[in-house]
Design a protein around this motif. Sequence first.
Motif, PDB file in Angstrom:
ATOM      1  N   ASP A  38      80.395  84.303 -11.157  1.00  0.00           N
ATOM      2  CA  ASP A  38      81.851  84.262 -11.164  1.00  0.00           C
ATOM      3  C   ASP A  38      82.382  84.467  -9.751  1.00  0.00           C
ATOM      4  O   ASP A  38      82.757  85.571  -9.346  1.00  0.00           O
ATOM      5  CB  ASP A  38      82.397  85.340 -12.115  1.00  0.00           C
ATOM      6  CG  ASP A  38      83.910  85.230 -12.291  1.00  0.00           C
ATOM      7  OD1 ASP A  38      84.454  84.168 -11.932  1.00  0.00           O
ATOM      8  OD2 ASP A  38      84.519  86.212 -12.756  1.00  0.00           O
ATOM      9  N   GLU A  39      82.433  83.394  -8.985  1.00  0.00           N
ATOM     10  CA  GLU A  39      82.833  83.517  -7.593  1.00  0.00           C
ATOM     11  C   GLU A  39      84.333  83.717  -7.443  1.00  0.00           C
ATOM     12  O   GLU A  39      84.799  84.393  -6.544  1.00  0.00           O
ATOM     13  CB  GLU A  39      82.408  82.267  -6.816  1.00  0.00           C
ATOM     14  CG  GLU A  39      80.908  82.097  -6.738  1.00  0.00           C
ATOM     15  CD  GLU A  39      80.541  80.948  -5.822  1.00  0.00           C
ATOM     16  OE1 GLU A  39      81.478  80.333  -5.275  1.00  0.00           O
ATOM     17  OE2 GLU A  39      79.347  80.673  -5.668  1.00  0.00           O
ATOM     18  N   GLY A  40      85.094  83.107  -8.346  1.00  0.00           N
ATOM     19  CA  GLY A  40      86.538  83.245  -8.233  1.00  0.00           C
ATOM     20  C   GLY A  40      87.023  82.675  -6.910  1.00  0.00           C
ATOM     21  O   GLY A  40      86.637  81.598  -6.487  1.00  0.00           O
ATOM     22  N   THR A  41      87.864  83.407  -6.254  1.00  0.00           N
ATOM     23  CA  THR A  41      88.414  82.959  -4.962  1.00  0.00           C
ATOM     24  C   THR A  41      87.945  83.844  -3.816  1.00  0.00           C
ATOM     25  O   THR A  41      88.416  83.704  -2.696  1.00  0.00           O
ATOM     26  CB  THR A  41      89.959  82.976  -5.014  1.00  0.00           C
ATOM     27  OG1 THR A  41      90.394  84.300  -5.345  1.00  0.00           O
ATOM     28  CG2 THR A  41      90.483  81.989  -6.050  1.00  0.00           C
ATOM     29  N   LEU A  42      87.024  84.760  -4.072  1.00  0.00           N
ATOM     30  CA  LEU A  42      86.554  85.672  -3.029  1.00  0.00           C
ATOM     31  C   LEU A  42      85.620  84.939  -2.066  1.00  0.00           C
ATOM     32  O   LEU A  42      84.531  84.495  -2.438  1.00  0.00           O
ATOM     33  CB  LEU A  42      85.833  86.870  -3.651  1.00  0.00           C
ATOM     34  CG  LEU A  42      86.688  87.847  -4.475  1.00  0.00           C
ATOM     35  CD1 LEU A  42      85.817  88.939  -5.053  1.00  0.00           C
ATOM     36  CD2 LEU A  42      87.779  88.455  -3.605  1.00  0.00           C
ATOM     37  N   GLU A  43      86.044  84.824  -0.824  1.00  0.00           N
ATOM     38  CA  GLU A  43      85.232  84.156   0.177  1.00  0.00           C
ATOM     39  C   GLU A  43      83.961  84.946   0.474  1.00  0.00           C
ATOM     40  O   GLU A  43      82.915  84.366   0.779  1.00  0.00           O
ATOM     41  CB  GLU A  43      86.041  83.958   1.461  1.00  0.00           C
ATOM     42  CG  GLU A  43      87.217  83.001   1.317  1.00  0.00           C
ATOM     43  CD  GLU A  43      86.766  81.596   0.982  1.00  0.00           C
ATOM     44  OE1 GLU A  43      85.693  81.196   1.465  1.00  0.00           O
ATOM     45  OE2 GLU A  43      87.474  80.905   0.225  1.00  0.00           O
ATOM     46  N   THR A  44      84.032  86.265   0.396  1.00  0.00           N
ATOM     47  CA  THR A  44      82.861  87.098   0.676  1.00  0.00           C
ATOM     48  C   THR A  44      81.745  86.836  -0.324  1.00  0.00           C
ATOM     49  O   THR A  44      80.565  86.844   0.030  1.00  0.00           O
ATOM     50  CB  THR A  44      83.232  88.589   0.646  1.00  0.00           C
ATOM     51  OG1 THR A  44      83.924  88.880  -0.575  1.00  0.00           O
ATOM     52  CG2 THR A  44      84.114  88.962   1.831  1.00  0.00           C
TER      53      THR A  44
END
Length: 425
Positions: free
Chosen positions: A36-42
């Motif tokens: 679940d990467e979502g929008t987190l660039e890290t």
Amino acid sequence: TLINTLLLKPLETMILKVNALAQNPQSWKEHKMIDDEGTLETVKITNAIVKMSALMTVGLGHVGAEMLLRGVHSIEDFDILKQGHKRLGIFGYCGIRNFSEMTLYLDENVISFVNVLASIIHGKAIKYKGSPGQMFRESFSVVWNFSDSDQVQSKEGNLALKLTRKAVNICNLSIIAFLKIYIRILRNIEVEKYTSSLVNPGNVKKMKTSMGFGLHFGWAIEGAVGSDFKIDPCYLSPHINISYQLETATKIYGVPILLSGRLYSKCSDQMKRLLRRIDKVLLKGMNDPIEIYCVDVDMTKLPVKNKEEDDETEEQKAGRKKLRIDHIKRIANGKGRIEALLQADTDLYQITKDSGEGKFNQLWNETMEAYLKGEWLKTKRLIGECQAIRPNDEPCKALYNYLSRFSFLSPLKWPGYRDLKEDLI
């Protein structure tokens, strides 16, 4: 709290993974991808780092990853193409004897077939603490390295191996690895599929998978060879060619595995009991002859695959596998003995329990002594006595065939060894 969740904690996770992968790129399998990467660039960056480590490890292999790490950790400017590193190792080759026929009959399917063999060879090599190398012609290469603490360098630059239990066990494990690879290929259903169902019935016998294995101990220059456009991690040494020649010589002696006397001398007494001297030879690129040994096991006693293991759950299989891997790891670290592994492994126990014992071994030792001394009529008689005990013994046949070239009369200038160079062409 929001800053901790969206920034600090992901950054901390990323730093931990980067540090772990920098220490050991092979550990990428232990780092699970975050779905679940979502929008987190890290999170995306962390997953990308894991993927790059996986790609580097698979592409360069364990040896290549180690070379790269040494360059990265060096306090000097990073240059992977700089001077190589001399070290001791065990060099092995696993050759497909009838590769030309395989390519002819399997056509495009030969790639799938070779990859099945690669999966077996690479998997067993890593399990028994080896490092898969490049494929050379029709042979897979494998290397076993020793720790720097087990290597001593003289003022002249010569390397010697300290025979610690850890170093001796690595020598033992290299032989066991090749023996287990051979057993696995004999049993593997996927290999059988390519040697039977993909060819015409009349060609089934021709398509039987036949492999040879060669092992030798020596030094090599480890380094990256190439340019700014492409590099390959490799070992450069005449000792590597010796192991390749030993693999080729298995066809002459009719045995699956051959190893040099230099490796034999580094093994434990328990392992030496399984090894049998079958000749003293001069190989290409050598000034001095070496003794060669086969692994003297009785493959007719190899048990059928344990059906109880097929009935185990995946969890039970995983548990058994972990126990075996932990056992091998302890032995490789010098905290266990090879005898325990030979007794715990059902296959190894059954085929090795009678090795090195009995009348045959006594007779064979006398045969070898007479042969090397040039007493070939006596050798002929002793071979007959050996064959009375083991009618189908391949080294006996090989020695008999060689002596018959000379009508069992040794040459006047017999040097006490066989020049094998012409036979390996």
